[in-house]
Design a protein around this motif. Sequence first.
Motif, PDB file in Angstrom:
ATOM      1  N   ASN A  16      26.612  39.022  34.101  1.00 10.62           N
ATOM      2  CA  ASN A  16      27.439  40.165  33.735  1.00 10.62           C
ATOM      3  C   ASN A  16      28.648  40.294  34.659  1.00 10.62           C
ATOM      4  O   ASN A  16      28.518  40.290  35.882  1.00 10.62           O
ATOM      5  CB  ASN A  16      26.593  41.445  33.796  1.00 10.62           C
ATOM      6  N   ILE A  17      29.814  40.401  34.050  1.00 10.22           N
ATOM      7  CA  ILE A  17      31.051  40.654  34.784  1.00 10.22           C
ATOM      8  C   ILE A  17      31.743  41.848  34.144  1.00 10.22           C
ATOM      9  O   ILE A  17      31.714  42.022  32.922  1.00 10.22           O
ATOM     10  CB  ILE A  17      31.969  39.399  34.779  1.00 10.22           C
ATOM     11  N   CYS A  18      32.352  42.682  34.965  1.00 11.45           N
ATOM     12  CA  CYS A  18      33.057  43.865  34.474  1.00 11.45           C
ATOM     13  C   CYS A  18      34.546  43.685  34.720  1.00 11.45           C
ATOM     14  O   CYS A  18      34.987  43.514  35.866  1.00 11.45           O
ATOM     15  CB  CYS A  18      32.542  45.116  35.190  1.00 11.45           C
ATOM     16  N   LEU A  19      35.349  43.735  33.635  1.00 12.03           N
ATOM     17  CA  LEU A  19      36.788  43.502  33.723  1.00 12.03           C
ATOM     18  C   LEU A  19      37.550  44.490  32.854  1.00 12.03           C
ATOM     19  O   LEU A  19      37.070  44.897  31.792  1.00 12.03           O
ATOM     20  CB  LEU A  19      37.137  42.082  33.252  1.00 12.03           C
ATOM     21  N   ASP A  20      38.747  44.831  33.292  1.00  8.55           N
ATOM     22  CA  ASP A  20      39.651  45.676  32.517  1.00  8.55           C
ATOM     23  C   ASP A  20      40.716  44.788  31.877  1.00  8.55           C
ATOM     24  O   ASP A  20      41.658  44.351  32.533  1.00  8.55           O
ATOM     25  CB  ASP A  20      40.305  46.724  33.419  1.00  8.55           C
ATOM     26  N   PHE A  21      40.561  44.492  30.581  1.00 14.13           N
ATOM     27  CA  PHE A  21      41.496  43.604  29.901  1.00 14.13           C
ATOM     28  C   PHE A  21      42.824  44.279  29.582  1.00 14.13           C
ATOM     29  O   PHE A  21      43.775  43.614  29.171  1.00 14.13           O
ATOM     30  CB  PHE A  21      40.876  43.066  28.616  1.00 14.13           C
ATOM     31  N   ALA A  22      42.879  45.596  29.738  1.00 13.18           N
ATOM     32  CA  ALA A  22      44.151  46.281  29.500  1.00 13.18           C
ATOM     33  C   ALA A  22      45.167  45.945  30.578  1.00 13.18           C
ATOM     34  O   ALA A  22      46.375  46.082  30.376  1.00 13.18           O
ATOM     35  CB  ALA A  22      43.932  47.794  29.423  1.00 13.18           C
ATOM     36  N   ALA A  23      44.694  45.493  31.736  1.00 15.88           N
ATOM     37  CA  ALA A  23      45.578  45.128  32.845  1.00 15.88           C
ATOM     38  C   ALA A  23      45.939  43.649  32.749  1.00 15.88           C
ATOM     39  O   ALA A  23      45.116  42.816  32.381  1.00 15.88           O
ATOM     40  CB  ALA A  23      44.886  45.409  34.176  1.00 15.88           C
ATOM     41  N   PRO A  24      47.185  43.285  33.082  1.00 17.35           N
ATOM     42  CA  PRO A  24      47.582  41.873  33.033  1.00 17.35           C
ATOM     43  C   PRO A  24      46.664  40.961  33.835  1.00 17.35           C
ATOM     44  O   PRO A  24      46.351  39.845  33.404  1.00 17.35           O
ATOM     45  CB  PRO A  24      48.993  41.902  33.616  1.00 17.35           C
ATOM     46  N   GLY A  25      46.204  41.427  34.984  1.00 19.69           N
ATOM     47  CA  GLY A  25      45.292  40.607  35.775  1.00 19.69           C
ATOM     48  C   GLY A  25      43.986  40.342  35.048  1.00 19.69           C
ATOM     49  O   GLY A  25      43.416  39.252  35.148  1.00 19.69           O
ATOM     50  N   GLY A  26      43.508  41.324  34.303  1.00 20.59           N
ATOM     51  CA  GLY A  26      42.293  41.147  33.516  1.00 20.59           C
ATOM     52  C   GLY A  26      42.508  40.167  32.380  1.00 20.59           C
ATOM     53  O   GLY A  26      41.626  39.365  32.051  1.00 20.59           O
ATOM     54  N   GLN A  27      43.696  40.208  31.770  1.00 22.85           N
ATOM     55  CA  GLN A  27      44.009  39.272  30.683  1.00 22.85           C
ATOM     56  C   GLN A  27      44.095  37.840  31.200  1.00 22.85           C
ATOM     57  O   GLN A  27      43.710  36.890  30.508  1.00 22.85           O
ATOM     58  CB  GLN A  27      45.311  39.695  30.016  1.00 22.85           C
ATOM     59  N   GLN A  28      44.563  37.691  32.431  1.00 22.43           N
ATOM     60  CA  GLN A  28      44.613  36.352  33.012  1.00 22.43           C
ATOM     61  C   GLN A  28      43.192  35.806  33.205  1.00 22.43           C
ATOM     62  O   GLN A  28      42.920  34.638  32.895  1.00 22.43           O
ATOM     63  CB  GLN A  28      45.329  36.379  34.359  1.00 22.43           C
ATOM     64  N   VAL A  29      42.293  36.658  33.707  1.00 20.76           N
ATOM     65  CA  VAL A  29      40.904  36.223  33.872  1.00 20.76           C
ATOM     66  C   VAL A  29      40.284  35.893  32.515  1.00 20.76           C
ATOM     67  O   VAL A  29      39.552  34.903  32.377  1.00 20.76           O
ATOM     68  CB  VAL A  29      40.075  37.299  34.598  1.00 20.76           C
ATOM     69  N   LEU A  30      40.599  36.704  31.499  1.00 18.29           N
ATOM     70  CA  LEU A  30      40.072  36.447  30.162  1.00 18.29           C
ATOM     71  C   LEU A  30      40.496  35.065  29.682  1.00 18.29           C
ATOM     72  O   LEU A  30      39.683  34.303  29.135  1.00 18.29           O
ATOM     73  CB  LEU A  30      40.544  37.522  29.180  1.00 18.29           C
ATOM     74  N   GLY A  31      41.756  34.716  29.879  1.00 19.20           N
ATOM     75  CA  GLY A  31      42.233  33.400  29.473  1.00 19.20           C
ATOM     76  C   GLY A  31      41.476  32.282  30.171  1.00 19.20           C
ATOM     77  O   GLY A  31      41.145  31.253  29.563  1.00 19.20           O
ATOM     78  N   GLU A  32      41.185  32.487  31.455  1.00 18.72           N
ATOM     79  CA  GLU A  32      40.458  31.465  32.200  1.00 18.72           C
ATOM     80  C   GLU A  32      39.007  31.360  31.731  1.00 18.72           C
ATOM     81  O   GLU A  32      38.448  30.260  31.650  1.00 18.72           O
ATOM     82  CB  GLU A  32      40.536  31.778  33.695  1.00 18.72           C
ATOM     83  N   LEU A  33      38.417  32.497  31.410  1.00 13.17           N
ATOM     84  CA  LEU A  33      37.049  32.488  30.873  1.00 13.17           C
ATOM     85  C   LEU A  33      37.006  31.784  29.519  1.00 13.17           C
ATOM     86  O   LEU A  33      36.082  31.002  29.241  1.00 13.17           O
ATOM     87  CB  LEU A  33      36.513  33.913  30.749  1.00 13.17           C
ATOM     88  N   LEU A  34      37.989  32.070  28.655  1.00 14.28           N
ATOM     89  CA  LEU A  34      38.044  31.409  27.351  1.00 14.28           C
ATOM     90  C   LEU A  34      38.212  29.900  27.511  1.00 14.28           C
ATOM     91  O   LEU A  34      37.641  29.115  26.747  1.00 14.28           O
ATOM     92  CB  LEU A  34      39.192  31.979  26.516  1.00 14.28           C
ATOM     93  N   GLY A  35      38.983  29.502  28.501  1.00 13.35           N
ATOM     94  CA  GLY A  35      39.207  28.087  28.731  1.00 13.35           C
ATOM     95  C   GLY A  35      37.957  27.346  29.152  1.00 13.35           C
ATOM     96  O   GLY A  35      37.856  26.121  28.962  1.00 13.35           O
ATOM     97  N   GLU A  36      36.987  28.079  29.736  1.00 13.27           N
ATOM     98  CA  GLU A  36      35.745  27.448  30.197  1.00 13.27           C
ATOM     99  C   GLU A  36      34.627  27.545  29.160  1.00 13.27           C
ATOM    100  O   GLU A  36      33.571  26.936  29.333  1.00 13.27           O
ATOM    101  CB  GLU A  36      35.276  28.131  31.491  1.00 13.27           C
ATOM    102  N   ALA A  37      34.849  28.304  28.077  1.00 11.20           N
ATOM    103  CA  ALA A  37      33.769  28.605  27.132  1.00 11.20           C
ATOM    104  C   ALA A  37      33.743  27.636  25.953  1.00 11.20           C
ATOM    105  O   ALA A  37      34.764  27.070  25.552  1.00 11.20           O
ATOM    106  CB  ALA A  37      33.924  30.037  26.619  1.00 11.20           C
ATOM    107  N   ASP A  38      32.561  27.470  25.400  1.00  8.20           N
ATOM    108  CA  ASP A  38      32.387  26.768  24.127  1.00  8.20           C
ATOM    109  C   ASP A  38      32.436  27.741  22.958  1.00  8.20           C
ATOM    110  O   ASP A  38      32.865  27.392  21.859  1.00  8.20           O
ATOM    111  CB  ASP A  38      31.034  26.050  24.101  1.00  8.20           C
ATOM    112  N   VAL A  39      31.963  28.969  23.219  1.00  7.52           N
ATOM    113  CA  VAL A  39      31.840  29.986  22.165  1.00  7.52           C
ATOM    114  C   VAL A  39      32.273  31.321  22.738  1.00  7.52           C
ATOM    115  O   VAL A  39      31.945  31.653  23.884  1.00  7.52           O
ATOM    116  CB  VAL A  39      30.375  30.101  21.671  1.00  7.52           C
ATOM    117  N   VAL A  40      33.003  32.092  21.947  1.00 10.07           N
ATOM    118  CA  VAL A  40      33.264  33.481  22.296  1.00 10.07           C
ATOM    119  C   VAL A  40      32.823  34.347  21.120  1.00 10.07           C
ATOM    120  O   VAL A  40      33.081  34.023  19.954  1.00 10.07           O
ATOM    121  CB  VAL A  40      34.753  33.741  22.629  1.00 10.07           C
TER     122      VAL A  40
END
Length: 399
Positions: free
Chosen positions: A72-96
Motif C-alpha cells: 500500500n502506498i498513499c499518493l496525491d495525484f492532484a499534485a504534479p509530484g504525485g503525477q510523476q510518481v504515477l507515471g513511474e509506477l505505470l512504467g513498472e506495471a504489467d496491469v493497471v
Amino acid sequence: MTAPNGSLHGVRVLDLSRILAGPLCCQMLADHGAEVIKVEPPAGDDTRTWGPPFISKTMSAYHTGINRNKTNICLDFAAPGGQQVLGELLGEADVVVENFKAGTLAKWGFSDEVIAVRFPRLIHCRITGFGIDGPMGGMPGYDAILQAYGGLMSINGEPSGPPMRVGVPIVDMVTGIYAFSGVLLALHDRHTTGRGQLVDCTLLDTAISLLHPHSPGWLVSGQQPQRTGSAHPSIAPYDTFDASDGQIFVGAGNDRQFRQFVDVLGIPELADDARFTANADRVRNVAELRPLITERIAQRRRHELGRELLSRGVPATPVHDVGEALTDPQVMHRNMVVERDGYRGTGIPIKLSRTPGSVHTAPREQGADTRRILASLGYTNEQIAELIAADIARIPESE
C-alpha cells in the motif's frame, strides 16, 4: 510481496481502484501470485470507513474482505509530484486497474492515447458504472443503482412485494470477476502480440449479463418476468419450504429427482399424477403441488431431510445463516475460511493443483509501504522525505 509459486508470479499490478469491483479483481490477482500495489488517495479508500464492525480506527471489516495480499502506498495525484510518481509506477506495471470518473486519468496527463503510446505493453482495466460514452456515459453508479437500472431488482423479491435489492453487492462482485477474467485474457494475448490493451468493464454490462433466464425469456416471448421469491420461474419444485425446525431449500430439477423427492416424503403417487408428471406440468400446476409437499416437509427436521434427499440424488439443503455457512464442515474442508497473523477471511475459490493461490499478507494500513515502494522506483531517502513533507506522499501516523 508475491505468493510463492502462484500462477501469476512475476506479474505486477497497480491497483488504483476503490470500493469493491476493482479491489476484488486485484485481490484475486494477488491471491494467485501477482505483486499488487494498492495506491490510495490521501482521503483513503471509502470502504475503510464502511462499518461497523471495525478492525482498527482506519480498517473496517468490509475493507479487509477485498484488500489482502497487497502492498500500500498513499499518493496525491492532484499534485504534479504525485503525477510523476504515477507515471513511474505505470512504467513498472504489467496491469493497471482503475475506476476513476471518466476523464480523471486524462486530467492527470494519462489519457487512453497517452497510455497506449507511453506504455504499449500495459494492460489497462477500466471499471465504470455505465461506460464513458453513450447516453449514460460518465454517470456514476454503485451496485444497487445498477441492480435497479439493469432490471435485477425487478425480478428479486416476493410475488406480492416490491422490487428488492439482492442481499449481496452481486453486480460489483461479478464485475470484479469479469475484470479478473479480462485481465487474464489480455495477458494471454500479450504473450503472442507483445501488446497491451484496454479491458473495459461496466456495472451496467454485468447487470444485464446476470438476467438469465429472464432475458432470453423476454427476448423470445416479450412477456415481462414476474418476481417469484425463492422459487424458479421454469422449474418446480424449486423453492424454500418450512421444516419443523427451520427452512429447507429443495430443487428437483428433473422428473427422476421429483420421483425420488416425493418417495422420500411418502407420497410417491404424485409422480404419476397427470398434473405433475413432467416439469412443465409441475410449473403450470405449482399452486396445487406446493401445499401437498409443504404438509409433509413440515413434519421433518431440515438437516435430516436434507441429508436423505441428497443421498437419493435430490438437490436439497437446510437454509443456513452466515454463521452456519462459515462454520460448516465442508466449507472448512474446502479451506474457504482462512486465518493468518490475526487476519480472518474467506478462502480462495479458484483452486489450482500445481500453482495454488495463497493468503500471505493481511490488508495493510494506508501508506504502510509508501517509503519502500518509492525507494524501489529509485527515490532517495531525501526525495522521499520531501514528498512526505509536501503531503504528496503519505505514511501512517504511527511512523
